[in-house]
Design a protein around this motif. Structure first.
Motif, PDB file in Angstrom:
ATOM      1  N   GLY A   1      -6.218   4.718   1.138  1.00 11.78           N
ATOM      2  CA  GLY A   1      -6.236   5.548   2.282  1.00 11.78           C
ATOM      3  C   GLY A   1      -7.198   6.742   2.212  1.00 11.78           C
ATOM      4  O   GLY A   1      -7.921   6.967   1.255  1.00 11.78           O
ATOM      5  N   CYS A   2      -7.181   7.446   3.324  1.00 13.87           N
ATOM      6  CA  CYS A   2      -8.030   8.636   3.446  1.00 13.87           C
ATOM      7  C   CYS A   2      -7.794   9.597   2.286  1.00 13.87           C
ATOM      8  O   CYS A   2      -8.716  10.286   1.837  1.00 13.87           O
ATOM      9  CB  CYS A   2      -7.757   9.331   4.777  1.00 13.87           C
TER      10      CYS A   2
ATOM     11  N   TRP B   1       0.707   0.034  14.316  1.00  9.28           N
ATOM     12  CA  TRP B   1       0.638   1.501  14.279  1.00  9.28           C
ATOM     13  C   TRP B   1       1.114   1.984  15.646  1.00  9.28           C
ATOM     14  O   TRP B   1       0.461   1.739  16.655  1.00  9.28           O
ATOM     15  CB  TRP B   1      -0.796   1.931  14.001  1.00  9.28           C
TER      16      TRP B   1
ATOM     17  N   PHE C   1       0.854  -1.184   0.000  1.00 11.02           N
ATOM     18  CA  PHE C   1       0.000   0.000   0.000  1.00 11.02           C
ATOM     19  C   PHE C   1       0.893   1.238   0.000  1.00 11.02           C
ATOM     20  O   PHE C   1       1.818   1.339   0.815  1.00 11.02           O
ATOM     21  CB  PHE C   1      -0.875  -0.091   1.264  1.00 11.02           C
TER      22      PHE C   1
ATOM     23  N   LEU D   1       3.264   9.883  10.139  1.00 11.96           N
ATOM     24  CA  LEU D   1       3.204   8.474  10.565  1.00 11.96           C
ATOM     25  C   LEU D   1       4.503   7.712  10.284  1.00 11.96           C
ATOM     26  O   LEU D   1       4.476   6.562   9.818  1.00 11.96           O
ATOM     27  CB  LEU D   1       2.017   7.752   9.918  1.00 11.96           C
TER      28      LEU D   1
ATOM     29  N   LEU E   1       4.133   3.974   8.766  1.00 14.41           N
ATOM     30  CA  LEU E   1       3.622   2.860   9.571  1.00 14.41           C
ATOM     31  C   LEU E   1       4.574   1.652   9.484  1.00 14.41           C
ATOM     32  O   LEU E   1       5.783   1.819   9.611  1.00 14.41           O
ATOM     33  CB  LEU E   1       2.174   2.517   9.168  1.00 14.41           C
TER      34      LEU E   1
ATOM     35  N   LEU F   1       1.001  10.115   1.681  1.00 14.13           N
ATOM     36  CA  LEU F   1       1.018  10.307   3.142  1.00 14.13           C
ATOM     37  C   LEU F   1       2.474  10.404   3.566  1.00 14.13           C
ATOM     38  O   LEU F   1       3.266   9.488   3.268  1.00 14.13           O
ATOM     39  CB  LEU F   1       0.338   9.088   3.799  1.00 14.13           C
TER      40      LEU F   1
ATOM     41  N   GLU G   1       0.367   5.350  -0.036  1.00 12.16           N
ATOM     42  CA  GLU G   1      -0.557   6.488   0.009  1.00 12.16           C
ATOM     43  C   GLU G   1       0.222   7.795  -0.134  1.00 12.16           C
ATOM     44  O   GLU G   1       1.421   7.855   0.182  1.00 12.16           O
ATOM     45  CB  GLU G   1      -1.305   6.456   1.353  1.00 12.16           C
TER      46      GLU G   1
ATOM     47  N   ASN H   1     -12.907   4.311   0.369  1.00 11.24           N
ATOM     48  CA  ASN H   1     -12.049   3.805   1.444  1.00 11.24           C
ATOM     49  C   ASN H   1     -12.618   4.270   2.777  1.00 11.24           C
ATOM     50  O   ASN H   1     -12.989   5.445   2.919  1.00 11.24           O
ATOM     51  CB  ASN H   1     -10.623   4.370   1.273  1.00 11.24           C
TER      52      ASN H   1
ATOM     53  N   TRP I   1      -3.105  14.476   5.918  1.00 16.90           N
ATOM     54  CA  TRP I   1      -1.778  14.076   6.388  1.00 16.90           C
ATOM     55  C   TRP I   1      -0.807  15.242   6.450  1.00 16.90           C
ATOM     56  O   TRP I   1      -0.063  15.509   5.517  1.00 16.90           O
ATOM     57  CB  TRP I   1      -1.225  12.935   5.512  1.00 16.90           C
TER      58      TRP I   1
END
Ligand code: AHR
Length: 516
Positions: free
Chosen positions: A92-93, A324, A45, A336, A374, A49, A47, A194, A118
């Motif tokens: 993701g968001c 996390w 994944f 993150l 993460l 972010l 993102e 999502n 983010w």
């Protein structure tokens, strides 16, 4: 004298009993394997972010490493070695605020936006559809796109599918060609929103089920690219979400439904989640207890899915999982960025064993997230790059991809902490297309090695070799100064005795055995 002798004999007997009680017997059934472990369980994944895309995969001129366009090739090469089967993008968001047309065409003309999810940083859209597809082609991996339901229109999503997949005469195919790509990409994995229960729109499941059907209807199949549409699923133990979706959405409109579950060391979303590197054994135990929750989640969501889909046509797609923790001190809380220890490797090994053992329903999964975010596989610091302990577990487990799942039965000894206990050992096994059998084992107990005796039914083999990921302490990490502290090493603790396999599984270790 007699009395003394019999006392000694009793003591020896007791010792023997203890020794026998400490050996765990595993039964592996290779006679008639039914299910295949989809390679897509080993998905990843990426993102928009923090430093995952920007300053991770996609870097500027000041970073002096080999690049294709702005894609870092050292990162690509490392991921190619573990054969990553798919990559989820752009969130993701972030996905539910992403407007794909902002990320195509001449880069200088692309509009900028604030990444409100983010860190509030500027998103310059220099990494968009073409750049992502170039990355997938370099990685030789399948794209898994997350479409915008939260703030995008049905038309916007429909046109993005057309842009990716339409051949022949079409306005979107023409636009794609104008931007340098004549042939359709034929993307098939397609997420319809999502976390629609949260950052993706704060919807109820009933409302989302209707919306899903509407968006999914117009996300069309183009020649050679039948879409595998994936619905936004439950947050952890929200079983009602899965129930409502399975009840309301016809099987032919939904290839899969997702589940998101993160392992939080403290189990606490509001306060501190716990440090990535500083923790005592009690917090380690708690983390592992939380990690093992995945088994119950998969079982219970699967049971609901079975009620509506006994043929198991709909996949459970765990497209966000991993540990996390709190961010590394001094880094942007919205980025993150967390370190990765041996504890994380044990989480990865355990979770992948769970997915393998549920491969009849879990057909896809995505660790969050690939680089610098993460539970990352790779961390970067300017030109430097390190492979995390988690990366090495994916390296060990790649043998399971598309292999036949072999059921493993055993009763695990306990790993205890105060009044609580969890199973110390978890395992899974498979047979690949060459006939080799692979067993992956995790010992979560940081204090005790485990002695295992394995009976193998229907497995042809003449010898065993192995590899291990372990270290002296569960919070050991790879650093930019010492990137090779935790790595894959040869394992010599397994031996053949007749048709039985004996294993001495070290404390806090992940082991992969190959029987040929
Ligand atoms: O992976 C980080 C975030 O976690 C994702 O953007 C979101 O889907 C989830 O809440």
């Amino acid at each position: 004298m007699m009395k003394r002798l019999s006392l000694v004999a009793m003591a020896i007997g007791a010792l023997q009993l203890t020794a026998v009680a400490q050996t765990t017997t595993l039964q592996i059934d290779g006679a008639a394997p039914k299910n295949t472990i989809s390679r897509h369980i080993y998905g990843h994944f990426a993102e928009h972010l923090g430093r995952c895309i920007y300053d991770g995969f996609w870097v500027g001129d000041s970073i002096k490493v080999p690049k294709k366009d702005r894609i870092r090739l050292d990162v690509v090469d490392a991921l190619k070695k573990i054969n990553i089967p798919n990559l989820r993008w752009p969130g993701g968001c972030f996905a539910d605020e992403y407007h794909w047309r902002d990320g195509i065409g001449p880069r200088k003309q692309r509009p900028k936006m604030v990444n409100t999810n983010w860190g509030g940083v500027t998103e310059d859209n220099s990494f968009g559809t073409h750049e992502f597809m170039e990355l997938c082609s370099l990685l030789k991996t399948e794209p898994y796109i997350a479409g915008n339901v939260g703030s995008g229109t049905v038309e916007e999503m429909a046109k993005w599918v057309e842009y990716f997949n339409a051949g022949g005469e079409s306005s979107m195919a023409a636009l794609r060609k104008q931007n340098g790509r004549a042939e359709p990409w034929k993307v098939t994995y397609w997420g319809v929103g999502n976390e629609s229960w949260g950052c993706g729109g704060n919807m109820t499941p009933d409302y989302y089920a209707d919306l899903y059907k509407r968006y999914a209807t117009y996300a069309r199949d183009y020649l050679g690219a039948p879409l595998r549409k994936i619905a936004s699923g439950a947050n952890g133990g929200d079983y009602n979400w899965t129930e409502v979706m399975m009840k309301n959405v016809p099987r032919n409109q939904m290839w899969g439904i997702t589940l998101h579950y993160y392992t939080l060391p403290t189990g606490n979303w509001r306060g501190s989640k716990g440090s990535a590197t500083i923790f005592d054994e009690k917090l380690y135990f708690n983390t592992m207890k939380n990690c093992l929750q995945m088994e119950e989640l998969v079982n219970r969501h699967s049971a609901i899915m079975d009620k509506y889909d006994s043929a198991k046509r709909v996949a459970l797609v765990v497209d966000e999982w991993g540990i996390w923790t709190d961010v590394e001190p001094g880094t942007n809380p919205g980025f993150l960025y967390q370190q990765n220890s041996l504890r994380d490797a044990l989480i990865a090994g355990t979770t992948l064993n769970i997915f393998n053992n549920h491969c009849d329903r879990v057909k896809m999964a995505n660790l969050a997230q690939t680089v610098n975010v993460l539970q990352a596989l790779i961390l970067t610091q300017r030109e430097k790059m390190l492979l995390t302990p988690t990366y090495h577990v994916f390296d060990l487990y790649k043998v399971h991809m598309d292999a036949k799942h072999l059921p493993v039965k055993f009763t695990s000894p306990d790993y205890t902490m105060g009044n609580e206990k969890i199973p110390a050992i978890n395992a899974s096994a498979s047979r690949d297309s060459t006939g080799a059998t692979h067993i992956t084992l995790v010992n979560l107990d940081p204090n005790k090695k485990q002695t295992l005796s394995t009976t193998l039914n229907g497995v042809q083999w003449s010898g065993v070799t192995g590899q291990i990921v372990t270290s002296g302490k569960v919070n050991d990490i790879n650093t930019f100064e010492n990137p090779g502290k935790i790595k894959v090493q040869n394992f010599t603790g397994a031996s053949k005795q007749g048709n039985n396999l004996n294993i001495e599984l070290p404390a806090q270790s992940v082991v992969m055995l190959e029987l040929k």
